[in-house]
Enzyme design. Structure first.
Site, PDB file in Angstrom:
ATOM      1  CE1 TYR A 123      -1.855   3.171   3.897  1.00 37.69           C
ATOM      2  CE2 TYR A 123      -0.574   1.181   4.251  1.00 37.69           C
ATOM      3  CZ  TYR A 123      -0.664   2.495   3.842  1.00 37.69           C
ATOM      4  OH  TYR A 123       0.459   3.125   3.371  1.00 37.69           O
ATOM      5  CE  LYS A 150      -0.169   4.711   9.857  1.00 43.96           C
ATOM      6  NZ  LYS A 150       0.090   5.631   8.788  1.00 43.96           N
ATOM      7  NE  ARG A 203      20.204  -9.196   8.809  1.00 46.66           N
ATOM      8  CZ  ARG A 203      20.711 -10.435   8.844  1.00 46.66           C
ATOM      9  NH1 ARG A 203      19.953 -11.449   9.205  1.00 46.66           N
ATOM     10  NH2 ARG A 203      21.972 -10.642   8.517  1.00 46.66           N
ATOM     11  CG  ASP A 235      -4.064  -3.278  10.513  1.00 46.19           C
ATOM     12  OD1 ASP A 235      -3.898  -2.622  11.560  1.00 46.19           O
ATOM     13  OD2 ASP A 235      -3.524  -2.990   9.435  1.00 46.19           O
TER      14      ASP A 235
HETATM   15  C1  LIG Z   1      -4.454   0.366   9.232  1.00 46.81           C
HETATM   16  C2  LIG Z   1      -3.038   0.389   8.751  1.00 46.81           C
HETATM   17  N1  LIG Z   1      -2.309  -0.741   8.810  1.00 46.81           N
HETATM   18  C3  LIG Z   1      -1.024  -0.778   8.382  1.00 46.81           C
HETATM   19  C4  LIG Z   1      -0.413   0.345   7.871  1.00 46.81           C
HETATM   20  C5  LIG Z   1       1.007   0.264   7.372  1.00 46.81           C
HETATM   21  O1  LIG Z   1       1.853   0.761   8.345  1.00 46.81           O
HETATM   22  P1  LIG Z   1       3.265   1.475   8.005  1.00 46.81           P
HETATM   23  O2  LIG Z   1       2.947   2.782   7.366  1.00 46.81           O
HETATM   24  O3  LIG Z   1       3.894   1.591   9.361  1.00 46.81           O
HETATM   25  O4  LIG Z   1       3.995   0.561   7.113  1.00 46.81           O
HETATM   26  C6  LIG Z   1      -1.120   1.544   7.809  1.00 46.81           C
HETATM   27  C7  LIG Z   1      -0.474   2.761   7.289  1.00 46.81           C
HETATM   28  O5  LIG Z   1      -1.099   3.774   7.068  1.00 46.81           O
HETATM   29  C8  LIG Z   1      -2.468   1.560   8.247  1.00 46.81           C
HETATM   30  O6  LIG Z   1      -3.217   2.666   8.151  1.00 46.81           O
END
Ligand SMILES: Cc1ncc(COP(=O)(O)O)c(C=O)c1O
Length: 384
Positions: A101, A198, A49, A173
């Site tokens: 998102y 992704k 952890r 992001d």
């Molecule tokens: C642009 C973006 N940031 C963050 C996330 C969140 O990631 P996770 O699904 O790995 O928690 C996503 C998920 O689709 C995303 O599209």
């Protein structure tokens, strides 16, 4: 630190540094705990952890590829974003991009406010809107660029200039672009967050996240939050992510090549009223995207001639493409964001920004271009 080579070379060779006995891949340290010599003395690794050698290799690779100094890996992208939020205190104010998102929106809208943190959602593509939203207690500007699903571009350098004059942190992001096409830290951002689920892992077999930054104190705090809240990724997932990283440059080039073909094909189709892809000259922020990105990625959004019924008919009628909430896979995906990834975003809120019920998103895979176009063409022609 060894000499920095081209991104595509680094992506392949970066793990070697950590290989043992000539291993070209990082070993999977599938341990929850590690032996200590005596009570009260702390070895480098004691408990996964807190720290694990496979995870550490991933942290090193991500920091280097994003152009940062430090990174912390998480069990998901949202766990990474949540840890970033934990860095702030009740009474602080955060400005978030409006087109983010849907899960990020849900986290911000539901949980951040509960913690006594103020949050405003602003179209960060317009600097004047950010300026108007600033408050004396603003501590963070969080932006997603390109954004999901409208593929809007925020001017990272300009936002950073505005923020730094006021001692405000900027987090980007970078999931859509990946460090192969965009490096926000080099453009002045303080923090990058990534969903490793992704493009970075790329094969729909991992959920993971990361926070990357240049500032050691900030990352030490994020690392402490990671340990204290138990949001670490598992060793096998970090191993798979490291494998994915090796082909990231190859995949991204192919995603982009196919995305251009899809964007042009859709743009010429009578059933499509508008295509959103930052690589197209018609995209309102094409010039900015060309300046701050070295490529435009593999996501194309478009508006269908009709509403939800036509969009659903298209999505359900397509072969080859998988209907999926996610993106960034070698396989092509199609989605209806309003009812999938962004279902928790209020309809009035999204529609006011042009995210209407006609919007369809495709994550263009790395299959042969002719097969992708044929599948899309057949499904569109079925709409009559
Ligand atoms: C642009 C973006 N940031 C963050 C996330 C969140 O990631 P996770 O699904 O790995 O928690 C996503 C998920 O689709 C995303 O599209």
């Amino acid at each position: 630190m060894t000499k920095k080579r081209a991104f595509s070379t680094e992506a392949i060779h970066i793990s070697k540094t950590f290989g043992e006995k000539g291993s070209l891949n990082v070993p999977i340290y599938q341990n929850s705990t590690f032996a200590q010599k005596t009570p009260g003395t702390w070895e480098e690794y004691t408990y996964t952890r807190t720290k694990n050698p496979t995870e550490e290799a991933l942290r090193h690779a991500l920091a280097r590829l994003e152009g940062g100094e430090y990174s912390v890996a998480f069990s998901s992208g949202l766990a990474a974003i949540n840890a970033l939020l934990e860095y702030f205190n009740a009474g602080d104010h955060i400005i978030s991009g409006a087109d983010v998102y849907g899960g990020t929106y849900r986290l911000f809208a539901e949980f951040v406010r509960k913690r006594g943190i103020e949050i405003d959602f602003v179209e960060t593509k317009e600097l004047s809107k950010i300026e108007r939203a600033l408050k004396p207690n603003t501590k963070l500007i969080f932006t997603e660029t390109p954004s999901n699903p409208l593929l809007e571009i925020t001017d990272i350098k300009a936002v950073c200039k505005l923020a730094q004059q006021r001692g405000i942190l900027v987090a980007v992001d970078n999931t859509m672009a990946t460090p192969f096409f965009q490096r926000p830290l080099e453009l002045g951002a303080d923090i990058v967050v990534q969903s490793l689920s992704k493009y970075i892992s790329g094969h729909t077999n991992v959920i993971g996240g990361a926070v990357i930054a240049k500032d050691k104190e900030l990352l030490d705090r994020i690392q402490f939050i990671h340990k204290a809240t138990g949001a670490n990724p598992g060793p096998f997932d970090t191993y798979l992510t490291l494998l994915g990283l090796k082909t990231l440059p190859l995949r991204m080039e192919r995603h982009q090549q196919n995305a251009f073909a899809v964007a042009e094909f859709l743009g010429a189709h009578p059933k499509v009223t508008k295509v959103l892809y930052p690589g197209l000259k018609e995209h309102p922020q094409h010039a900015l995207a060309s300046e701050q990105m070295s490529g435009f990625g593999g996501i194309v959004s478009f508006f269908i001639d009709g509403g939800e019924a036509e969009a659903k008919k298209l999505i359900e009628g397509i072969d080859l493409f998988t209907i999926s909430i996610s993106f960034g896979s070698v396989a092509s995906f199609i989605s209806y964001p309003a009812k999938m990834s962004h279902k928790d975003m209020p309809a009035a809120e999204r529609i006011s920004r042009g995210f209407t019920d006609s919007l369809v998103r495709v994550s263009v895979g790395t299959e042969a271009e002719e097969d992708i176009l044929e599948a899309l063409g057949n499904a569109l022609n079925k709409l009559g």
